[in-house]
Design an enzyme around this catalytic site. Structure first.
Site, PDB file in Angstrom:
ATOM      1  N   GLY A  28       0.817  -1.208   0.000  1.00  0.00           N
ATOM      2  CA  GLY A  28       0.000   0.000   0.000  1.00  0.00           C
ATOM      3  C   GLY A  28       0.850   1.257   0.000  1.00  0.00           C
ATOM      4  O   GLY A  28       2.080   1.224   0.031  1.00  0.00           O
ATOM      5  N   ARG A  49       2.962  13.826  -8.103  1.00  0.00           N
ATOM      6  CA  ARG A  49       2.993  13.178  -9.404  1.00  0.00           C
ATOM      7  C   ARG A  49       1.580  12.960  -9.914  1.00  0.00           C
ATOM      8  O   ARG A  49       0.615  12.948  -9.158  1.00  0.00           O
ATOM      9  CB  ARG A  49       3.753  11.861  -9.341  1.00  0.00           C
ATOM     10  CG  ARG A  49       3.067  10.750  -8.584  1.00  0.00           C
ATOM     11  CD  ARG A  49       3.899   9.486  -8.622  1.00  0.00           C
ATOM     12  NE  ARG A  49       3.312   8.422  -7.812  1.00  0.00           N
ATOM     13  CZ  ARG A  49       3.944   7.297  -7.520  1.00  0.00           C
ATOM     14  NH1 ARG A  49       5.163   7.074  -7.965  1.00  0.00           N
ATOM     15  NH2 ARG A  49       3.344   6.373  -6.781  1.00  0.00           N
ATOM     16  N   ARG A  53      -2.302  -0.964  -9.613  1.00  0.00           N
ATOM     17  CA  ARG A  53      -1.173  -1.797  -9.999  1.00  0.00           C
ATOM     18  C   ARG A  53      -1.585  -3.259 -10.106  1.00  0.00           C
ATOM     19  O   ARG A  53      -2.665  -3.640  -9.654  1.00  0.00           O
ATOM     20  CB  ARG A  53      -0.065  -1.674  -8.941  1.00  0.00           C
ATOM     21  CG  ARG A  53       0.316  -0.219  -8.625  1.00  0.00           C
ATOM     22  CD  ARG A  53       0.375   0.007  -7.118  1.00  0.00           C
ATOM     23  NE  ARG A  53       0.550   1.423  -6.772  1.00  0.00           N
ATOM     24  CZ  ARG A  53       1.704   2.059  -6.760  1.00  0.00           C
ATOM     25  NH1 ARG A  53       2.805   1.410  -7.055  1.00  0.00           N
ATOM     26  NH2 ARG A  53       1.770   3.329  -6.453  1.00  0.00           N
ATOM     27  N   ASP A 109       3.995  -4.631  -7.543  1.00  0.00           N
ATOM     28  CA  ASP A 109       3.336  -3.426  -7.040  1.00  0.00           C
ATOM     29  C   ASP A 109       3.836  -2.173  -7.738  1.00  0.00           C
ATOM     30  O   ASP A 109       3.325  -1.077  -7.488  1.00  0.00           O
ATOM     31  CB  ASP A 109       3.529  -3.293  -5.522  1.00  0.00           C
ATOM     32  CG  ASP A 109       4.994  -3.281  -5.120  1.00  0.00           C
ATOM     33  OD1 ASP A 109       5.650  -4.320  -5.304  1.00  0.00           O
ATOM     34  OD2 ASP A 109       5.477  -2.240  -4.638  1.00  0.00           O
ATOM     35  N   ASN A 110       4.826  -2.318  -8.632  1.00  0.00           N
ATOM     36  CA  ASN A 110       5.329  -1.194  -9.415  1.00  0.00           C
ATOM     37  C   ASN A 110       4.967  -1.316 -10.887  1.00  0.00           C
ATOM     38  O   ASN A 110       5.574  -0.648 -11.724  1.00  0.00           O
ATOM     39  CB  ASN A 110       6.849  -1.071  -9.280  1.00  0.00           C
ATOM     40  CG  ASN A 110       7.276  -0.651  -7.889  1.00  0.00           C
ATOM     41  OD1 ASN A 110       6.497  -0.064  -7.148  1.00  0.00           O
ATOM     42  ND2 ASN A 110       8.506  -0.946  -7.525  1.00  0.00           N
ATOM     43  N   ASP A 159       6.794   4.720 -10.324  1.00  0.00           N
ATOM     44  CA  ASP A 159       7.699   4.456  -9.203  1.00  0.00           C
ATOM     45  C   ASP A 159       9.166   4.468  -9.621  1.00  0.00           C
ATOM     46  O   ASP A 159       9.840   3.446  -9.676  1.00  0.00           O
ATOM     47  CB  ASP A 159       7.344   3.134  -8.503  1.00  0.00           C
ATOM     48  CG  ASP A 159       6.062   3.273  -7.702  1.00  0.00           C
ATOM     49  OD1 ASP A 159       5.802   4.378  -7.194  1.00  0.00           O
ATOM     50  OD2 ASP A 159       5.313   2.286  -7.580  1.00  0.00           O
TER      51      ASP A 159
END
Length: 498
Positions: free
Chosen positions: A86, A173, A180, A249-250, A259
């Site tokens: 998370g 950003r 993801r 997760d990226n 990321d």
């Protein structure tokens, strides 16, 4: 400052996030606002006070219409399973629909601890914030799908890292979404089929509405994500980019680069190149990025098995058949893209072998990747124009190679290949100029920029940002930014900001 929020993620059930405000900082000071991106997003910067912008982009002031939250997801990190990750140091403020009709997230990075911080401080220091600002905007200018930089702010606080206390910063950003592969993994691992379906339907509606019309919408979703990721990874490799942490997760469902941690652009070409200080086994080396993307996508397919088909065996068959198509899709993007860089288009039989042999030649001779293609474009120009440009480029190329005879033999083969298609010299040159950048964010320049910024000097940051906004154009006054590092300037490792 007015931000026209139009939030949709908060309409999802609360198991997808935790509502949470960013943690205020001591004395925010604005470094940069991306006014062009803000305008595209419909953000009104009229009469913007610098102090007001700093307060908003630091998280001290919550804009009207924002619905701050920290997203939850899981992921495989360097192959190891983490069931609950998370946003450990980030807050999603909300979404806007831009003047171009595209929905985008606004995300504060370095905005304080969340329930997903796992012992971290939730903060960012100035170096990684400026690195991400520079590299994400450079990627956008290179034409590669990416998250974007909206703002950077100093916090007036120190954060503690291995190097000691460092100046804190917050990065704002923008992404078409921050969902993801790991977001799907989180709900699949919990056995929450309803949440998986809710998330898949949301992603289809937001990113891939054409998938809703397919006979098998969730298979169509996997295919759409796979196509975007295959093209993205191919484009990374064609500019020598190494992500550094291709964890699940990226990997963005929207197909954007996300990321930017220990990322880097290669100087000397070698397929095994690694920069990330934490990638000890070379898992995410330049040449391994396609296989890792394939593996990550298989995790997405696995996470969707419960909704692909009611029969588990049939679901597995659908998922496997879909994912098995990755290599062919990727190879098409990879070889077509490299064909354009070499001036070989349309591709002919034997061109993939020629491209592979050519890259091996670069590796064997430890050639600077960007300079090679930049000056190969110069030689292509010499085939069209009179003058000394081609001779200059040839001289530079010869200086890049350890084996001049090998280069001469290769150039002879290359020129012969150029005569075998109907592409005109004008068409070839124009295409090569659009895919072979003159400037990339070289690691040593980024490090020098960061060191200057730590002392309060942001001029190198502004210069890099300006030059990299137009990476395919020659800028003689900034020719020094084309150069590879001197031996004492070589950056051997890049670091994550946490």
């Amino acid at each position: 400052m007015k931000i026209p929020f139009d939030n949709s993620y908060t309409a999802l059930p609360d198991q997808f996030y935790t509502r949470l405000d960013p943690k205020p900082v001591a004395t925010p000071k604005l470094i940069k606002v991306n006014t062009a991106l803000a305008e595209l997003m419909g953000i009104d910067l009229t009469d913007l006070e610098t102090t007001e912008a700093a307060e908003v982009f630091a998280g001290n002031t919550i804009p009207d219409g924002a619905t701050p939250l920290a997203m939850v997801y899981a992921g495989h990190q360097f192959g190891g399973w983490s069931p609950r990750l998370g946003d450990g140091r980030a807050i999603l403020l909300g979404e806007t629909v831009g003047t171009d009709g595209i929905r985008r997230d606004i995300h504060l990075k370095g905005s304080g601890r969340t329930p997903y911080s796992r012992g971290g401080d939730g903060r960012a220091w100035l170096g990684p914030v400026l690195r991400e600002y520079i590299v994400s905007e450079a990627m956008a200018a290179l034409g590669i799908p990416t998250t974007r930089a909206l703002a950077a702010v100093e916090t007036g606080e120190k954060v503690l890292r291995e190097q000691g206390p460092l100046p804190g910063a917050v990065f704002t950003r923008v992404a078409q979404s921050h969902i993801r592969v790991g977001t799907f993994q989180y709900h699949y691992a919990r056995g929450d089929k309803e949440a998986s379906k809710t998330l898949a339907d949301y992603v289809i509606a937001r990113h891939y509405p054409e998938a809703a019309k397919a006979d098998q919408p969730y298979r169509a979703l996997i295919e759409a994500v796979m196509d975007k990721q295959a093209r993205l990874i191919a484009r990374w490799m064609q500019v020598g980019f190494i992500h550094g942490v291709m964890n699940t997760d990226n990997m963005s469902i929207a197909g954007e680069t996300i990321d930017f941690g220990p990322c880097a652009f290669m100087d000397t070409f070698h397929p095994g190149t690694v920069f990330s200080s934490i990638d000890h086994a070379g898992r995410y080396a330049w040449g391994k990025q396609p296989s890792i993307a394939h593996w990550n996508l298989s995790q997405l397919a696995q996470s969707l098995l419960p909704i692909l088909h009611e029969d588990p065996d049939i679901a597995v068959g659908i998922g496997q058949e879909t994912i098995d198509g990755f290599q062919e899709i990727f190879s098409t993007y990879y070889f077509e893209g490299f064909g354009e860089k070499f001036g070989l288009f349309p591709l002919q039989e034997g061109d993939p072998d020629f491209i592979g042999d050519s890259l091996k030649l670069l590796s064997d001779n430890e050639v600077d990747f960007t300079l090679f293609f930049r000056h190969l474009t110069g030689i292509a120009r010499s085939l069209l124009e009179d003058g000394d440009k081609g001779e200059n480029s040839l001289e530079v190329l010869r200086g890049l190679f350890k084996e001049h005879e090998a280069l001469d033999n290769w150039l002879e083969d290359w020129r012969k290949r150029l005569t075998q298609d109907k592409t005109t010299p004008e068409e070839r040159l124009e295409k090569m100029k659009t895919v072979n950048p003159v400037f990339i964010p070289r690691n040593h320049q980024i490090e020098a920029m960061i060191q200057a910024a730590v002392t309060g000097d942001f001029a190198p940051f502004e210069r890099l940002l300006s030059v990299l906004s137009n990476p395919y154009s020659e800028q003689p006054e900034h020719a020094d930014l084309e150069l590879p590092p001197k031996p004492e300037e070589i950056v051997h490792a890049t670091f994550c900001g946490t």
